[in-house]
Design an enzyme around this catalytic site. Structure first.
Site, short mmCIF file in Angstrom:
data_model
loop_
_atom_site.label_atom_id
_atom_site.label_comp_id
_atom_site.label_asym_id
_atom_site.label_seq_id
_atom_site.Cartn_x
_atom_site.Cartn_y
_atom_site.Cartn_z
N LYS A 233 0.88 -1.18 0.00
CA LYS A 233 0.00 0.00 0.00
C LYS A 233 0.91 1.22 0.00
O LYS A 233 1.55 1.54 1.00
CB LYS A 233 -0.90 -0.03 1.24
CG LYS A 233 -1.89 1.11 1.31
CD LYS A 233 -2.91 0.82 2.39
CE LYS A 233 -3.87 1.95 2.69
NZ LYS A 233 -3.57 3.28 2.31
N ASP B 179 2.26 4.89 0.19
CA ASP B 179 1.80 5.98 1.05
C ASP B 179 2.00 7.32 0.34
O ASP B 179 3.00 7.99 0.52
CB ASP B 179 2.59 5.93 2.36
CG ASP B 179 1.89 6.71 3.45
OD1 ASP B 179 0.77 7.19 3.20
OD2 ASP B 179 2.46 6.84 4.54
N CYS C 211 0.63 27.66 34.86
CA CYS C 211 1.27 28.90 35.27
C CYS C 211 0.14 29.92 35.40
O CYS C 211 -0.57 30.19 34.42
CB CYS C 211 2.28 29.35 34.22
SG CYS C 211 2.78 31.07 34.46
S1 IVH Z 1 -6.24 -0.03 -5.41
C1 IVH Z 1 -10.94 0.72 -5.33
N1 IVH Z 1 -3.74 -0.49 -4.89
O1 IVH Z 1 -4.66 3.14 -0.69
C2 IVH Z 1 -9.63 1.06 -4.75
N2 IVH Z 1 -4.73 1.36 -3.81
O2 IVH Z 1 -7.89 2.06 0.04
C3 IVH Z 1 -8.56 1.10 -5.76
N3 IVH Z 1 -3.20 2.65 -2.40
O3 IVH Z 1 -6.92 5.35 -1.61
C4 IVH Z 1 -7.25 1.38 -5.18
N4 IVH Z 1 -1.42 1.45 -2.80
O4 IVH Z 1 -4.74 5.64 -2.79
C5 IVH Z 1 -4.78 0.30 -4.62
N5 IVH Z 1 -1.51 -1.01 -4.62
C6 IVH Z 1 -2.55 -0.23 -4.34
C7 IVH Z 1 -2.44 0.89 -3.48
C8 IVH Z 1 -3.57 1.65 -3.23
C9 IVH Z 1 -1.89 2.50 -2.17
C10 IVH Z 1 -4.02 3.71 -1.78
C11 IVH Z 1 -5.06 4.29 -2.67
C12 IVH Z 1 -6.38 4.12 -1.96
C13 IVH Z 1 -6.03 3.38 -0.70
C14 IVH Z 1 -6.70 2.00 -0.66
#
Ligand code: IVH
Length: 662
Positions: free
Chosen positions: A111, A113, A417
């Site tokens: 995920k 950031d 204070c």
């Molecule tokens: S898929 C329908 N893949 O994390 C959701 N999201 O809730 C499609 N994010 O807001 C997103 N890495 O900004 C997806 N490999 C990844 C991701 C990713 C970071 C973020 C994205 C989203 C939240 C996931």
């Protein structure tokens, strides 16, 4: 060869080199060769501007300066996943999936950031980049997006496609950006995510270009239109088109233990990765299965975001420093050598109050673990007693104010204070006045305020508005220049137009936080009305009780405060509540009454806010006065009632069309 063909050829070489460098991690030409192609192209474009291509890589340096970002409507809503935090929740998620589709395969992805972005290509050429915004409408950041070198300006195929991914800043670029900011006496970015978000929202794309952002592609909203059958095929296809994907880290799992192993492994490697990640995203791989699982009212059911626990980091406590807040409250703070905690560098953490210190038995010299509470304010979580040195001395609360030496008094768990004139209180009040939720006067870090206070430029909040008189003097101060002083003065000037609730909050009336300030302003509308407010009337307002009412009355009966407000009036500060920004231009919606029922892909609250921001009323029951009923899946009796009253029904698609018309 003619000029045009040579330019095309050069662009071809440059794009191929970028693809090999960013996507394949396998450059085949030297930096020198790359620079030679690039410079030759630049020279030709300068000489023959009419031949310059819109997708030329030389556009990446930025240039356009915008007044504001235009709003854009996403073709497919930009959703995110639900967050989960532990193994148990992974098991629950997996069981839910198994009930619907049997044995799943998941793709596992880091995920990233950063912030999500949507890119639109027409015939293979990048035509639009947008932020997520509220998921329905985002902001058009195309010029900034084009400066990101790992985003292809032209794809390997001449197709129309939307691609989603994360805009982020690598750890290295983050450090470089902060070194630069420190040198320029600017506030450092707290973490790479904030840095990326701030950089993408620059109106001057040249600034974005310098920040060295990156993009990691991870999603195609309509994969079936490209014949794709799984998420992993989507990822492969994205890479083939020219996007950077996380192909080295992405993986698969077929059961819980594979998922947990992947998470553990990634968490262990987290610090050694070149970018920040904050968890793992799990997606059902098969797109038919995804379809079967569908969406809840807010989020897709076919995926989930597992967030790593807030990181705890060990460090040695160097000093316990006491600070004095705006109300005189004394807070002990742990001071230690800077450490990275959940993506930002911290050297100070709160120890809350003396009871907390005594209970944890914190001592200078101890090894302590630090964590970001709610991932924001760092706090000391634990003292490693087994690593304590023999000669340490127990914590002792101070007796006198560290700023003015007045004897402290104790109220419940906290020490105060009692000196109204304590300079620490003044400085904290000034810091509060300019802060983001208050008057939002950009450019004043805590240090500048302290310096200006000590140099006698600003002693009281109204002194901000006479600071311009010292303009020439200020420009000569060390660390300031013509430009930074001009910027400060213009932020001060802009703050005069703020809506009243900001000023009310900024004044620091006891118990009047951001929300209460708004409630007061919605009711009284002007400063003059509020000044005259009496205790009993205040108490009739929802959410306002004895304590706040008394505090407001006390504040406005103090001559000193009234004088301050008069001076602020004299400097032309806005003293009116400006209300919500309502855009009434869409006549299909403005003034109409809506009811929402059933399950939609967005939270109802979000739809309600959107409609209200366009001038509509949203009510909970269907009557003859209702103009439209928005109906989602499994609607209840409201739908039947609407039909019986012949009220216009909108499904989600029609609703989306409607908000975009007008
Ligand atoms: S898929 C329908 N893949 O994390 C959701 N999201 O809730 C499609 N994010 O807001 C997103 N890495 O900004 C997806 N490999 C990844 C991701 C990713 C970071 C973020 C994205 C989203 C939240 C996931």
């Amino acid at each position: 060869m003619d000029i045009k063909s040579r330019m095309d050829e050069l662009i071809g070489y440059i794009n191929k080199a970028s693809y090999e460098y960013y996507v394949l991690d396998n450059p085949t030409i030297t930096d020198q060769e790359y620079d030679d192609y690039y410079n030759e192209l630049l020279i030709l474009e300068e000489k023959y501007p009419e031949l310059k291509r819109e997708d030329s890589p030389t556009n990446r340096v930025g240039g356009d300066v915008l007044d504001k970002f235009e709003k854009v409507t996403h073709r497919h809503p930009m959703l995110s996943f639900d967050d989960i935090f532990n193994d148990e929740e992974i098991v629950l998620f997996d069981e839910r999936i198994r009930k619907t589709i049997g044995n799943p395969t998941y793709t596992l992805e880091p995920k990233m950031d950063g912030l999500s972005g949507s890119l639109i290509y027409k015939k293979g050429i990048l035509v639009r980049g947008a932020t997520r915004g509220d998921g329905i409408t985002g902001e058009d950041i195309t010029t900034n997006i084009k400066t990101i070198k790992s985003i292809p300006l032209r794809l390997a195929e001449d197709i129309d496609i939307e691609v989603r991914g994360e805009i982020y800043m690598s750890k290295l670029s983050f450090e470089k950006a902060n070194i630069e900011r420190k040198k320029n006496n600017e506030n450092e970015f707290a973490n790479p995510r904030n840095a990326a978000a701030g950089s993408v929202r620059q109106l001057d794309s040249k600034i974005t270009a310098k920040r060295n952002l990156d993009f990691m592609a991870y999603f195609i909203p309509n994969p079936e239109d490209y014949g794709l059958k799984t998420q992993s095929e989507s990822l492969k296809y994205l890479r083939k088109l020219g996007f950077v994907t996380n192909y080295k880290l992405n993986s698969y799992a077929k059961n819980i233990s594979e998922i947990i192993n992947y998470i553990d492994d990634l968490e262990n490697r987290r610090d050694s990765l070149p970018f920040e990640i904050d968890g793992v995203v799990l997606k059902v791989d098969n797109l038919n299965d995804e379809k079967k699982l569908g969406f809840t009212s807010r989020v897709p059911r076919w995926g989930i975001a597992y967030k790593f626990p807030a990181k705890e980091v060990l460090t040695t406590l160097k000093e316990i420093k006491f600070t004095v807040g705006r109300t005189g409250k004394i807070t002990p703070n742990a001071i230690f050598s800077p450490v990275h905690v959940s993506g930002s560098l911290v050297s100070k953490a709160t120890l809350h109050n003396s009871d907390y210190c005594i209970e944890k038995d914190v001592r200078v010299g101890d090894v302590v673990s630090i964590r970001k509470a709610g991932d924001v304010i760092p706090e000391v979580v634990e003292v490693k007693l087994e690593r304590r040195k023999d000669d340490s001395t127990p914590f002792k609360m101070i007796d006198n104010c560290p700023m003015c030496n007045t004897r402290l008094i104790r109220k419940d768990a906290n020490h105060f204070c009692p000196n109204d004139k304590c300079p620490a209180r003044d400085i904290e009040s000034l810091i509060h006045f300019v802060s983001r939720d208050a008057m939002y006067i950009d450019g004043f870090g805590d240090r500048i305020i302290e310096d200006f206070y000590n140099m006698n430029y600003i002693r009281n909040v109204d002194d901000f508005y006479t600071l311009y008189k010292y303009k020439d003097e200020l420009k000569t101060l060390e660390g300031f220049g013509e430009k930074s002083i001009e910027n400060l003065l213009s932020s001060i000037e802009n703050s005069k137009d703020n809506s009243l609730e900001r000023l009310i909050f900024a004044l620091g009336i006891r118990y009047v936080g951001k929300k209460t300030a708004k409630i007061l302003c919605e009711y009284y509308k002007t400063m003059d009305n509020l000044i005259k407010a009496d205790f009993d009337e205040l108490k009739t307002i929802n959410e306002i009780g004895d304590i706040i009412a008394k505090s407001v009355v006390d504040y406005f009966s103090n001559e000193k405060n009234l004088n301050l407000i008069n001076r602020l009036k004299g400097y032309n500060l806005n003293m009116r509540y400006l209300g919500k920004d309502i855009n009434t231009s869409n006549e299909l919606i403005n003034g109409k009454t809506f009811v929402i029922t059933g399950t939609l892909s967005l939270p109802r609250e979000e739809i309600k806010e959107k409609l209200e921001s366009m001038g509509a009323n949203v009510t909970s029951s269907v009557t003859k006065k209702t103009d439209y009923v928005i109906v989602g899946d499994n609607p209840g009796s409201k739908y039947d009632k609407a039909k019986s009253l012949n009220i216009k029904i909108l499904d989600e698609k029609k609703y989306n069309e409607m908000i975009n018309k007008g």
